[in-house]
Design a protein around this motif. Structure first.
Motif, PDB file in Angstrom:
ATOM      1  N   GLY A 262     -30.366  26.390 -29.883  1.00 28.44           N
ATOM      2  CA  GLY A 262     -31.383  27.365 -30.261  1.00 28.44           C
ATOM      3  C   GLY A 262     -31.991  28.049 -29.042  1.00 28.44           C
ATOM      4  O   GLY A 262     -32.426  29.204 -29.098  1.00 28.44           O
ATOM      5  N   PHE A 263     -31.979  27.345 -27.916  1.00 30.63           N
ATOM      6  CA  PHE A 263     -32.529  27.851 -26.654  1.00 30.63           C
ATOM      7  C   PHE A 263     -31.561  28.823 -25.976  1.00 30.63           C
ATOM      8  O   PHE A 263     -31.929  29.543 -25.050  1.00 30.63           O
ATOM      9  N   HIS A 313     -26.330  29.502 -17.768  1.00 27.89           N
ATOM     10  CA  HIS A 313     -26.930  30.838 -17.755  1.00 27.89           C
ATOM     11  C   HIS A 313     -28.408  30.822 -18.145  1.00 27.89           C
ATOM     12  O   HIS A 313     -29.062  31.857 -18.132  1.00 27.89           O
ATOM     13  N   LEU A 314     -28.934  29.646 -18.482  1.00 26.78           N
ATOM     14  CA  LEU A 314     -30.311  29.556 -18.970  1.00 26.78           C
ATOM     15  C   LEU A 314     -31.299  29.398 -17.813  1.00 26.78           C
ATOM     16  O   LEU A 314     -30.935  28.984 -16.712  1.00 26.78           O
ATOM     17  N   ASP A 315     -32.548  29.709 -18.091  1.00 33.18           N
ATOM     18  CA  ASP A 315     -33.629  29.547 -17.116  1.00 33.18           C
ATOM     19  C   ASP A 315     -33.849  28.051 -16.888  1.00 33.18           C
ATOM     20  O   ASP A 315     -34.288  27.330 -17.786  1.00 33.18           O
ATOM     21  N   LEU A 316     -33.544  27.570 -15.684  1.00 36.01           N
ATOM     22  CA  LEU A 316     -33.564  26.138 -15.407  1.00 36.01           C
ATOM     23  C   LEU A 316     -34.965  25.543 -15.536  1.00 36.01           C
ATOM     24  O   LEU A 316     -35.141  24.465 -16.113  1.00 36.01           O
ATOM     25  N   LYS A 320     -36.058  22.613 -18.186  1.00 37.83           N
ATOM     26  CA  LYS A 320     -36.673  21.335 -17.804  1.00 37.83           C
ATOM     27  C   LYS A 320     -37.990  21.110 -18.541  1.00 37.83           C
ATOM     28  O   LYS A 320     -38.328  19.989 -18.911  1.00 37.83           O
ATOM     29  N   LYS A 321     -38.736  22.188 -18.746  1.00 35.03           N
ATOM     30  CA  LYS A 321     -40.020  22.077 -19.441  1.00 35.03           C
ATOM     31  C   LYS A 321     -39.813  21.708 -20.907  1.00 35.03           C
ATOM     32  O   LYS A 321     -40.529  20.861 -21.457  1.00 35.03           O
ATOM     33  N   ILE A 337     -27.085  20.558 -15.070  1.00 35.97           N
ATOM     34  CA  ILE A 337     -26.884  21.621 -16.064  1.00 35.97           C
ATOM     35  C   ILE A 337     -26.966  23.023 -15.457  1.00 35.97           C
ATOM     36  O   ILE A 337     -26.558  23.993 -16.077  1.00 35.97           O
ATOM     37  N   ALA A 338     -27.462  23.131 -14.234  1.00 33.29           N
ATOM     38  CA  ALA A 338     -27.499  24.436 -13.572  1.00 33.29           C
ATOM     39  C   ALA A 338     -26.101  24.901 -13.185  1.00 33.29           C
ATOM     40  O   ALA A 338     -25.830  26.114 -13.104  1.00 33.29           O
TER      41      ALA A 338
END
Length: 518
Positions: A262-263, A313-316, A320-321, A337-338
């Motif tokens: 979903g993210f 490709h996601l905001d790391l 994490k948050k 995952i980065a």
């Protein structure tokens, strides 16, 4: 013998919610909660996603949530139940927060709502990626504040007591009088006689071995209800979570939450192809049955053991948050995952069927109620919509509480015989139990998995009959142990899944049989 006004078997969200409500309402009545491990060990504790509740009325609506649930359930949901559960959601969530449960807020102080597979809007209330853990914490804290609640950890419910056990019983209808309980620390077996008994015993994941469930999820409540002749329904609808962390050396599967997709995470094969676009226009946000079946098909075509979840490709920082537990678990497995894709595979996750109940949580046995994953309410139909399970447990726990508050239970004066283990001996060869368990789990994975066939199901029946015969002989001649009781229960559960699979002649939701394809 111990007596209780209310006996609750299980200490997850379903059992604790009911116990807290009924104990607050009737401070002079006693509630006994029996749980076979530590008091906080339940499927609830491991629920990562959250509670699906309509809160943002500007973008979302009850009708949208209802429609999403009905679509996921593939025509087999009870629409009245769906409407009832979803419309009660906000009130039940508010109660949870009054008991001290905390949920994530955004920068403006509003709920930070998530979106998961099958949902058309952002509506999942969560506490980071450990929502179930937070709910369990709050409920246990409240339960401990109530003097009329007793929690018995490391106590295993062996069997329900019904009029079948009562000598000269004149009851025509089946009635539950409580349960036989095994104290795992002392080895004693005693009876809890109860005016009302609630089965809130969780799921069945361990029947498959590869599962996102904890080791306690052995279908005990459903098996007990089945042996007591309660109606059990829709057992063929076992939901496999598409994305459990693939760990080649062991069977324990760590869940990579639906909310990660979903993210914005992508599913890829080993060559990097984003294959979900080939199967469904919703891609990674298709419902769990479609994603699981798609992954299963990809693995069968490629011969590979896993596919991959790409989060690179996601905001790391945002990842994490939102998912600190998942991020750390991946690091523990040397997955950054980065830069790295997460190897994932489907694993047994949730049972949509179970003990048949009405809107008040009543089973087909008098004075016996069921709630949570062990129950079949009609909400999920052929496939559960993500994050509807905690919601269902909260609503049905409330409904059972309301029913028992408004209706007097007829308390019959009966003499319950003590547990009789005369002629049994301590079984010294644990290998007999372990061997049958290993066989059972391999059988269910190989013959009764995500994609089934009549040939494999019929073979499963034959193999199961042999395992059943050996386990029953062992049970009759041995002193009670937890592992033996769990194995016996899992054999019952496997039998129900296989036979109800053979009875289904149409593919629906989470159930797919190649012989039903027209």
């Amino acid at each position: 013998m111990v007596t209780a006004n209310y006996l609750v078997i299980g200490s997850g969200v379903a059992g604790l919610t009911f116990a807290v409500k009924i104990a607050e309402k009737f401070p002079n009545r006693n509630v006994i909660i029996v749980t076979k491990a530590n008091e906080d060990e339940s499927n609830t504790k491991y629920a990562q996603g959250g509670v699906a509740v309509v809160l943002n009325k500007e973008k979302d609506s009850f009708n949208k949530h209802i429609e999403d649930t009905l679509i996921a359930g593939d025509g087999l949901c009870d629409k009245e139940v769906v409407e009832m559960v979803i419309k009660e959601g906000p009130d039940r969530l508010e109660e949870l927060m009054l008991w001290g449960a905390n949920f994530d807020l955004d920068d403006s102080g509003e709920f930070d709502l998530g979106k998961e597979g099958g949902h058309s809007e952002y509506r999942v209330v969560h506490h980071k990626d450990i929502t179930g853990f937070e709910v369990e914490r709050a409920l246990l804290k409240r339960a401990h504040q109530l003097a009329n609640i007793s929690i018995l950890p490391h106590h295993f419910a062996i069997d329900l007591v019904t009029n079948h056990h009562i000598k000269d019983s004149n009851e025509e209808e089946l009635v539950c009088y409580g349960a036989y309980i095994f104290n795992q620390k002392t080895g004693d077996i005693f009876t809890i006689k109860a005016d009302s008994t609630l089965l809130a015993s969780g799921g069945i994941g361990c029947v498959y071995g590869h599962t996102t469930n904890p080791v306690i999820a052995t279908g005990d409540g459903i098996a007990m209800a089945y042996r007591a002749k309660a109606l059990i329904q829709d057992m063929e609808f076992v939901q496999f979570h598409p994305t459990a962390l693939y760990e080649p050396k062991g069977e324990s599967s760590f869940l990579i939450s639906e909310a990660v997709r979903g993210f914005g995470a992508y599913l890829r094969d080993k060559n990097g192809h984003r294959f979900m676009l080939d199967y469904d226009e919703r891609a990674e946000l298709a419902s769990r049955d479609i994603v699981s079946q798609s992954i299963d098909n990809e693995l069968k075509k490629s011969g590979e053991s896993n596919v991959f979840l790409d989060c690179t490709h996601l905001d790391l920082d945002a990842f994490k948050k939102h998912f600190p537990n998942i991020y750390q678990k991946c690091l523990d497995y040397h997955i950054d995952i980065a830069t790295d894709w997460i190897p994932v595979v489907p694993a047994s996750h949730y049972l949509c069927g179970g003990i048949n109940v009405d809107k008040d949580g009543k089973t087909t046995i008098e004075n016996l109620f069921a709630c949570g994953e062990c129950s079949r309410t009609g909400l999920h139909g052929a496939n559960r919509l993500a994050s509807n399970s905690l919601l269902e447990a909260l609503v049905y726990a409330h409904n059972i509480y309301k029913y028992l508050s408004d209706n007097d239970i007829e308390v019959l004066d009966v003499t319950i015989p003590d547990w009789n283990d005369e002629g049994t001996k301590i079984e010294k060869e644990h290998i007999l139990i372990q061997h049958n368990l290993t066989q059972l789990q391999a059988l269910m994975r190989d013959y009764v998995g995500i994609v089934r066939s009549n040939k494999r199901l019929r073979k499963a029946v034959k193999h199961l009959d042999l395992i059943y015969s050996e386990v029953e002989d062992l049970y009759k001649e041995s002193k009670i142990t937890t592992s033996l009781c769990e194995l016996r229960n899992m054999v019952n559960i496997a039998h129900l899944i296989v036979n109800q699979s053979l009875e289904r002649t149409e593919n629906k939701g989470g159930y797919f049989n190649v012989d039903n394809v027209k």
